[in-house]
Design a protein around this motif. Structure first.
Motif, mmCIF file in Angstrom:
data_model
loop_
_atom_site.group_PDB
_atom_site.id
_atom_site.type_symbol
_atom_site.label_atom_id
_atom_site.label_comp_id
_atom_site.label_asym_id
_atom_site.label_seq_id
_atom_site.Cartn_x
_atom_site.Cartn_y
_atom_site.Cartn_z
ATOM 1 N N VAL B 103 0.831 -1.201 0.000
ATOM 2 C CA VAL B 103 0.000 0.000 0.000
ATOM 3 C C VAL B 103 0.869 1.257 0.000
ATOM 4 C CG1 VAL B 103 -1.923 1.147 1.107
ATOM 5 C CG2 VAL B 103 -1.645 -1.291 1.349
ATOM 6 N N TYR B 104 0.483 2.235 -0.794
ATOM 7 C CA TYR B 104 1.167 3.515 -0.844
ATOM 8 C C TYR B 104 0.124 4.616 -0.905
ATOM 9 C CZ TYR B 104 4.981 0.529 -2.381
ATOM 10 O OH TYR B 104 5.902 -0.454 -2.471
ATOM 11 N N THR B 105 0.538 5.812 -0.517
ATOM 12 C CA THR B 105 -0.366 6.953 -0.656
ATOM 13 C C THR B 105 0.358 8.045 -1.428
ATOM 14 O OG1 THR B 105 0.412 7.875 1.404
ATOM 15 C CG2 THR B 105 -1.569 6.535 1.513
ATOM 16 N N GLN B 106 -0.435 8.935 -1.976
ATOM 17 C CA GLN B 106 0.132 10.063 -2.700
ATOM 18 C C GLN B 106 -0.718 11.276 -2.386
ATOM 19 O OE1 GLN B 106 -1.098 10.529 -6.576
ATOM 20 N NE2 GLN B 106 0.482 11.989 -7.155
ATOM 21 N N SER B 107 -0.089 12.325 -1.907
ATOM 22 C CA SER B 107 -0.863 13.535 -1.649
ATOM 23 C C SER B 107 -0.645 14.508 -2.804
ATOM 24 C CB SER B 107 -0.424 14.176 -0.340
ATOM 25 O OG SER B 107 0.950 14.423 -0.373
ATOM 26 N N PHE B 108 -1.676 15.258 -3.108
ATOM 27 C CA PHE B 108 -1.573 16.206 -4.215
ATOM 28 C C PHE B 108 -2.362 17.456 -3.878
ATOM 29 C CE2 PHE B 108 -5.870 15.881 -5.899
ATOM 30 C CZ PHE B 108 -6.281 14.665 -5.389
ATOM 31 N N SER B 109 -2.006 18.542 -4.516
ATOM 32 C CA SER B 109 -2.805 19.758 -4.349
ATOM 33 C C SER B 109 -2.769 20.535 -5.644
ATOM 34 C CB SER B 109 -2.248 20.611 -3.204
ATOM 35 O OG SER B 109 -0.975 21.079 -3.544
ATOM 36 N N ARG B 110 -3.852 21.251 -5.882
ATOM 37 C CA ARG B 110 -3.965 21.988 -7.139
ATOM 38 C C ARG B 110 -4.825 23.195 -6.881
ATOM 39 N NH1 ARG B 110 -3.641 24.270 -11.533
ATOM 40 N NH2 ARG B 110 -4.213 23.430 -13.564
ATOM 41 N N LYS B 111 -4.333 24.342 -7.315
ATOM 42 C CA LYS B 111 -5.163 25.539 -7.245
ATOM 43 C C LYS B 111 -5.726 25.744 -8.638
ATOM 44 C CE LYS B 111 -4.995 30.396 -6.206
ATOM 45 N NZ LYS B 111 -4.254 31.507 -6.751
ATOM 46 N N LEU B 112 -7.036 25.668 -8.755
ATOM 47 C CA LEU B 112 -7.651 25.815 -10.061
ATOM 48 C C LEU B 112 -7.493 27.253 -10.531
ATOM 49 C CD1 LEU B 112 -10.919 23.771 -9.505
ATOM 50 C CD2 LEU B 112 -8.750 23.035 -10.429
ATOM 51 N N PRO B 113 -7.489 27.489 -11.840
ATOM 52 C CA PRO B 113 -7.347 28.864 -12.333
ATOM 53 C C PRO B 113 -8.460 29.786 -11.839
ATOM 54 C CG PRO B 113 -7.852 27.348 -14.110
ATOM 55 C CD PRO B 113 -7.512 26.533 -12.929
ATOM 56 N N PHE B 114 -9.647 29.241 -11.657
ATOM 57 C CA PHE B 114 -10.734 30.008 -11.053
ATOM 58 C C PHE B 114 -11.696 29.012 -10.413
ATOM 59 C CE2 PHE B 114 -11.713 29.303 -15.489
ATOM 60 C CZ PHE B 114 -12.991 28.815 -15.474
ATOM 61 N N PRO B 115 -12.524 29.465 -9.472
ATOM 62 C CA PRO B 115 -13.363 28.512 -8.743
ATOM 63 C C PRO B 115 -14.278 27.719 -9.665
ATOM 64 C CG PRO B 115 -13.419 30.631 -7.693
ATOM 65 C CD PRO B 115 -12.703 30.839 -8.977
ATOM 66 N N ASP B 116 -14.336 26.430 -9.416
ATOM 67 C CA ASP B 116 -15.192 25.550 -10.186
ATOM 68 C C ASP B 116 -16.541 25.505 -9.491
ATOM 69 O OD1 ASP B 116 -16.438 23.547 -11.488
ATOM 70 O OD2 ASP B 116 -14.842 22.071 -11.275
ATOM 71 N N GLU B 117 -17.540 26.137 -10.095
ATOM 72 C CA GLU B 117 -18.822 26.230 -9.408
ATOM 73 C C GLU B 117 -19.636 24.952 -9.538
ATOM 74 O OE1 GLU B 117 -20.676 30.010 -10.202
ATOM 75 O OE2 GLU B 117 -19.246 30.757 -8.707
ATOM 76 N N THR B 118 -19.401 24.193 -10.591
ATOM 77 C CA THR B 118 -20.164 22.958 -10.752
ATOM 78 C C THR B 118 -19.789 21.960 -9.672
ATOM 79 O OG1 THR B 118 -19.812 23.396 -13.075
ATOM 80 C CG2 THR B 118 -20.968 21.380 -12.521
ATOM 81 N N HIS B 119 -18.476 21.814 -9.424
ATOM 82 C CA HIS B 119 -18.025 20.852 -8.419
ATOM 83 C C HIS B 119 -17.723 21.512 -7.089
ATOM 84 C CE1 HIS B 119 -16.997 18.865 -12.289
ATOM 85 N NE2 HIS B 119 -17.548 17.838 -11.670
ATOM 86 N N GLU B 120 -17.915 22.829 -7.032
ATOM 87 C CA GLU B 120 -17.676 23.591 -5.802
ATOM 88 C C GLU B 120 -16.282 23.330 -5.246
ATOM 89 O OE1 GLU B 120 -20.859 22.564 -3.290
ATOM 90 O OE2 GLU B 120 -22.348 23.672 -4.464
ATOM 91 N N ARG B 121 -15.297 23.689 -6.009
ATOM 92 C CA ARG B 121 -13.926 23.531 -5.511
ATOM 93 C C ARG B 121 -13.027 24.589 -6.130
ATOM 94 N NH1 ARG B 121 -13.150 17.625 -8.286
ATOM 95 N NH2 ARG B 121 -13.082 18.293 -10.430
ATOM 96 N N TYR B 122 -12.000 24.957 -5.406
ATOM 97 C CA TYR B 122 -11.054 25.958 -5.895
ATOM 98 C C TYR B 122 -9.640 25.540 -5.532
ATOM 99 C CZ TYR B 122 -8.827 30.482 -6.635
ATOM 100 O OH TYR B 122 -8.003 31.485 -7.052
ATOM 101 N N MET B 123 -9.353 25.543 -4.195
ATOM 102 C CA MET B 123 -8.058 25.035 -3.746
ATOM 103 C C MET B 123 -8.278 23.575 -3.386
ATOM 104 S SD MET B 123 -6.183 27.929 -3.414
ATOM 105 C CE MET B 123 -5.104 27.975 -2.017
ATOM 106 N N VAL B 124 -7.737 22.705 -4.176
ATOM 107 C CA VAL B 124 -8.014 21.288 -3.983
ATOM 108 C C VAL B 124 -6.775 20.612 -3.419
ATOM 109 C CG1 VAL B 124 -8.684 19.168 -5.120
ATOM 110 C CG2 VAL B 124 -9.555 21.330 -5.942
ATOM 111 N N SER B 125 -6.948 19.844 -2.367
ATOM 112 C CA SER B 125 -5.848 18.991 -1.953
ATOM 113 C C SER B 125 -6.438 17.685 -1.472
ATOM 114 C CB SER B 125 -5.010 19.647 -0.866
ATOM 115 O OG SER B 125 -5.757 19.728 0.301
#
Lengths: 476, 616
Positions: B103-125
């Motif tokens: 088992v392994y894990t991977q953490s990630f983060s992404r700041k979208l260029p602008f807020p995604d209103e359909t999925h309600e996310r902006y700073m994603v980690s």
């Protein structure tokens, strides 16, 4: 990192003294041993070793000549019984007597790990090394997976592993022993017990940690004679829990990065998990010529900083002649990950050079890491001829480190592959179309056409005009 | 060739093209559309067949029986998920390890260029968890992937349960390839992060920790989406990022196990037509075909599998649908189908390459190969070619009466087209395209400061504003061309625009037929008839109605209509705005190419025709 199964053909022919050959070796015929190591995961590893030594009339000439040093790797080899049978036939007792009766193919190939090797080397017979003996060592390591064959139980016996028990030693053997690792890893109490109880135990430092082995000597009549067969059983007192296995000080990982069929990158990650000691590693890479390496892109980074290797030997590839050879000595800082990466471009092969299943991809041989890894406990360099055979796999150079050679995983790289179902159609059709169209279009595009009325028509036209004149119609 | 090098015949041919141009164009366009619709009918659709020998003839026996285990694992997962509010990483690690995976894990983060209103996310980690089942005695050079994308809520927990139960069942001796069981957070974003880390590339600006464990080259992947304990049907999605499709053999494999297990399998949510002899069957397959074309043309991944295709990993998504049908299957049936698929994929010696990579699917067991659907687009593009040829001849006055032409051969030098006058409109329209591509995302902060809008709205509104502004801009910055030939200027411009459009559409059609065909079907008629004389208002209306944005809007309405969920006008407009935002976002997060293609390629080209229409 549970290393997967692979078989390497590593032929090291050195005319000269062997790596750790000592003068005046005892002239024994056969030594055989089986080392059983219960793993923390509940699986059991079994390693067979057989060593045969014989005198040779071949005389040693001068010093070691490096032009005789050869290295070859066949990365694509799926081990099966066909590999085991000839290997078994090299043994003096074949699989009739001794430890080799346990080598049942149907059991050995139901394991989760299988590694089989043949080592041959010359050993000096005297101090000046004027005459040599040859040593043939055969090793076979398998790991029995508790999940695959244990049906949930984690207790093991020789019979359950091999469906055979030991009855007698090989008559030719001068030494025939079974070692069972009974080291208690945890606190005070023992985690497992062995039955029948061993007559002797043996302690040594293997891979930098102190180990205790229960020893069963088949040549000792007391061991076998009781029930006329020896079936060693392992019982866990506390069943091992499923936890992440302990991490070794040195391990490595190799992969191809990038996507698409034009370029890519070979990356090797070298892990040094030792908390405070740095140690050097010799990295040997052979890369087939059809991956054209860009040597200027070779980067080695540890902890975000560039790591300059203290030694680099690079031999460029020649198309269809020899592969790239890259050898580096890299210092691995303590508790770090070192990334060695080099970019490559995939070459186009001639269409006859593709393997029968070209869309499978092409194998790139593993990197070889040789390192002196720091030990946890000090060991004193022993006499290799007297100590058990498995010691010679991890020789101790001085008391603080031991030698390890690691192989990373082989890689599968896809090359641009033509559609072999219709090469002729495509090649012939395109060539024809291009050839026919090119000339005509070139003509059309570069010439200007003008109508020029012929002065005199041909015979047909004259005849037609005669008829027309006779009919009173204007001529053509 | 002799036909073209003989001046007399050449002149005759030229006259034919000039005189019959309009009928030929209409005929060609109609032929193209008719050919496309005919693709759903039996002579052009073929039955699918398994090409890969390694998967075709060998039989496997599915023994999966862990339905109860899957259900209890799914319940545990959902409970842990609800408790922690995010992916229960520790629980997943523990469970995967207990079934014998690495088992392994991977953490990630992404700041979208602008807020995604359909999925309600902006700073994603988030954190991806994956376990590798090592094949015994193999060298970890090849692997298969079973992935479950997890969204923000606890949907898809049944898929996680089934995956874990399959992993527990999979500890068998016969595996020759490693199997990676992957649970990604934030659905496709997590998948993208994992894939980029696995291949050690960074193409979308994702920040993620490097992977600790790998398993060689991935040969195939299956994404699983289930949200209930029982399913009535399994829907399969093949369309990937930028319209890429997996090898048809993978779909054939799925279909084999559908039939073997007696599962009800659908494509685009539509059942297979049973009756091909009457008109109903083909009509239903026309609908399925249109849905697939719309889906593929959108270029967005229709499931997590879509992101694997870029890395040449054949992949598809299976969705368990629970509707009001009578017969329901439990997780064992789905698990058996998956087990069978993986066991057959395990037999593969080579990558899937034998079958088609370019195809259209009018039904699950029918396909149209590239050789049969390409003529449809070819006919449409022929219209542009014919029009361009006509303009070229008119500009060179070829094809005038043979007598005059014979006596006064044309002098190309004196009749040269004023190419200089084309530079300005070309540059202006390309600059508009560039502004459309760059400004909305770049200027979102300026827009939010000066107007009472959110960032996502700002991006969409800027997009529309720039799009509309392109129509009003004075492109005709050229000075008056020679007075003797007033038509020459617009003809040259239209000629360039026609060739530009034809080239673009041809290139798009080669890689993504659906997009190319949709754009050609909508843009070609207006492009062909536009000229600065005649009923200009009519032309203008037609041109606006067939602009790329209007095509997108129309496609949305058609798509919902075909899904039997028609849109009202306001809903349609809302969906249109949301789609615009999604299109821009998908370009930045996954590298979807539809937005740059429309902004930098087709919109400027369309502006050229607008320019032709208002040529003074």
């Amino acid at each position: 990192m549970a290393a997967p199964v692979r078989i390497f053909l590593l032929v090291l022919l050195l005319l000269g003294p062997g790596g750790w050959g000592r003068a005046e070796p005892p002239r024994d015929s056969l030594r055989e041993e089986l080392v059983i190591t219960p793993l923390p995961s509940g699986d059991v590893a079994a390693t067979f070793q057989f060593r045969t030594r014989w005198d040779s009339e071949l005389q040693r000439e001068g010093g070691t000549d490096h032009s005789f040093l050869r290295y070859a790797v066949l990365p694509r080899e799926v081990v099966c019984t066909e590999n085991l049978t000839p290997w078994k036939k090299l043994l003096p007792c074949s699989s009739k007597a001794g430890l080799s009766v346990l080598l049942k193919a149907d059991r050995l190939f139901h394991t989760s790990y299988h590694s089989q090797a043949v080592h041959i080397r010359p050993v000096c017979r005297n101090a000046r090394c004027t005459s040599v003996s040859w040593e043939l060592r055969q090793t076979l390591s398998v790991v029995f997976d508790a999940f695959v064959t244990g049906q949930g139980k984690k207790d093991w016996s020789l019979f359950r592993m091999f469906s055979r028990t030991l009855t007698e030693p090989c008559p030719l053997a001068s030494e025939s022993r079974v070692y069972v690792d009974v080291t208690s890893y945890g606190q005070d109490n023992e985690t497992l017990e062995v039955y029948p109880p061993p007559l002797t135990t043996y302690q040594d430092v293997i891979l930098g940690t102190r180990k205790t082995y229960a020893v069963y000597d088949l040549l000792d009549a007391a061991v076998v004679s009781n029930s006329r067969s020896l079936n060693i059983q392992l019982k866990w007192k506390r069943p091992p829990e499923n936890e992440a296995p302990p991490v070794p000080f040195l391990y490595a990982q190799r992969y191809v990065s990038g996507y698409g069929l034009q370029s890519g990158q070979l990356s090797t990650l070298l892990y040094n998990t030792h908390p405070y000691r740095a140690f050097p590693v010799l990295l040997l890479d052979t890369v087939p010529w059809y991956l054209r390496l860009y040597v200027h892109t070779l980067t080695i980074t540890s902890k975000g900083k560039e790591n300059k290797p203290s030694y680099i030997h690079y031999q460029p590839a020649q198309d269809r002649m020899q592969p790239h050879l890259l050898e580096m000595l890299i210092q691995l800082p303590a508790s770090s990950i070192t990334k060695v990466s080099i970019q490559f471009e995939r070459a186009l092969l001639k269409w006859t050079e593709y393997t029968p299943d070209p869309n499978h991809g092409f194998y790139v041989s593993p990197s070889v890491l040789s390192a002196l890894v720091p030990s946890v406990v000090a060991a004193k360099p022993g006499d290799w001829e007297e100590s058990p055979l498995f010691n010679s796999l991890f020789p101790v150079s001085d008391s603080s480190s031991y030698f390890v050679r690691l192989y990373t995983e082989p890689l599968l790289v896809s090359l641009p592959t033509p559609d072999f179902s219709m090469p002729y159609n495509v090649v012939c059709l395109t060539c024809t179309v291009v050839a026919v169209c090119y000339g005509s279009f070139y003509n059309l595009l570069t010439r200007t056409f003008q109508i020029e009325e012929p002065r005199k028509g041909g015979l047909v036209k004259r005849l037609a005009n005669l008829i027309r004149r006779a009919r009173g119609v204007p001529p053509l | 060739m002799g036909l073209l090098s003989d001046p007399v015949r050449r002149r005759a041919l030229a006259r034919l093209v000039l005189r019959l141009n309009a009928p030929l164009c209409v005929l060609s366009y109609v032929a193209g559309i008719a050919w496309f619709l005919a693709l759903a009918f039996p002579p052009l659709t073929q039955r699918t067949y398994m090409s890969e020998n390694a998967m075709g003839s060998t039989m496997v026996e599915e023994q999966f029986a862990g339905g109860d285990r899957a259900r209890s694992l799914a319940r545990d997962f959902a409970a842990h998920r609800r408790k922690s509010g995010a992916l229960p990483v520790a629980w997943l690690e523990r469970t995967m390890r207990s079934v014998g995976l690495e088992v392994y894990t991977q953490s990630f983060s992404r700041k979208l260029p602008f807020p995604d209103e359909t999925h309600e996310r902006y700073m994603v980690s988030g954190i991806n968890v994956y376990g590798i089942l090592r094949a015994p005695r193999a060298a970890s050079t090849e692997s298969l992937v079973l992935t479950v994308p997890c969204g923000p809520d606890s949907t898809n927990s049944q898929a996680v349960g089934l995956m874990l139960a399959l992993a527990a069942h999979s500890g068998q001796i016969y595996w020759a390839k490693d199997i990676i069981f992957l649970v990604t957070e934030h659905d496709l974003l997590g998948t993208e992060a994992w894939l980029e880390a696995y291949h050690d590339v960074n193409i979308t600006g994702m920040q993620s920790s490097p992977l600790q464990g790998r398993a060689g080259a991935i040969q195939a992947a299956v994404a699983l989406e289930l949200s209930s304990d029982v399913v009535t049907s399994l829907d399969v999605a093949v369309e990937g990022l930028n319209g890429q499709l997996p090898n048809l053999d993978l779909l054939n494999l799925f279909q084999t196990f559908c039939q073997k297990g007696g599962l009800l399998c659908t494509l685009q949510g539509k059942l297979q037509p049973q009756d091909w002899t009457s008109i109903d069957g083909p009509l239903q397959s026309v609908q399925t075909l249109l849905l697939m074309v719309l889906q593929q043309a959108s270029g967005r991944p229709h499931g997590a599998h879509g992101l694997f295709l870029r890395y040449r990993v054949e992949a598809l998504t299976l969705r368990g649908i629970n509707s009001f049908r009578q017969y329901k299957y439990d997780l064992v049936a789905v698990g058996k189908a998956l087990e069978g698929m993986f066991r057959k994929l395990n037999h593969l010696l080579e990558r899937l390459h034998q079958s088609f990579f370019f195809y259209l699917l009018p039904a699950l067991s029918r396909f149209v190969s590239i050789g049969l659907y390409m003529p449809a687009a070819g006919f449409l593009l022929l219209v542009l070619g014919l029009k361009a040829l006509e303009l070229w001849m008119q500009l060179h006055e070829a094809g005038v009466g043979p007598e005059e032409a014979g006596e006064n051969p044309p002098h190309p030098l004196t009749q040269g087209v004023g190419l200089a006058s084309l530079v300005a409109p070309l540059l202006v329209s390309q600059a508009m395209g560039l502004a459309l591509y760059i400004l909305p995302v770049l200027g979102q902060h300026v827009a939010t400061q000066h107007f009472p809008v959110a960032e996502a709205e700002a991006v969409v509104l800027t997009l529309l504003a720039i799009y509309a502004a392109g129509l009003a801009l004075p492109h005709n910055t050229h000075r008056v061309v020679s007075t003797q030939a007033p038509d020459r200027g617009w003809m040259a411009l239209k000629l360039v625009a026609l060739i530009y459009l034809a080239l673009q559409l041809a290139c798009i059609t080669l890689t993504n037929f659906s997009l190319g065909f949709l754009l050609a079907a909508s843009m070609v008629p207006a492009a062909a008839i536009t000229k600065p004389s005649g009923p200009r208002a009519l032309y203008a209306a037609l041109l606006v109605l067939t602009s790329p944005a209007a095509t997108l809007l129309g496609s949305l309405f058609l798509w919902r209509e075909l899904q039997e969920a028609p849109l009202s006008l306001t809903e349609g407009w809302q969906l249109f705005l949301a789609t615009l935002a999604q299109g821009v976002l998908e370009h930045h997060t996954y590298g979807a190419l539809l937005f740059p293609l429309l902004a930098l390629g087709l919109y400027p080209c369309w502006l050229l025709f607008w320019n032709v229409l208002f040529w003074k």
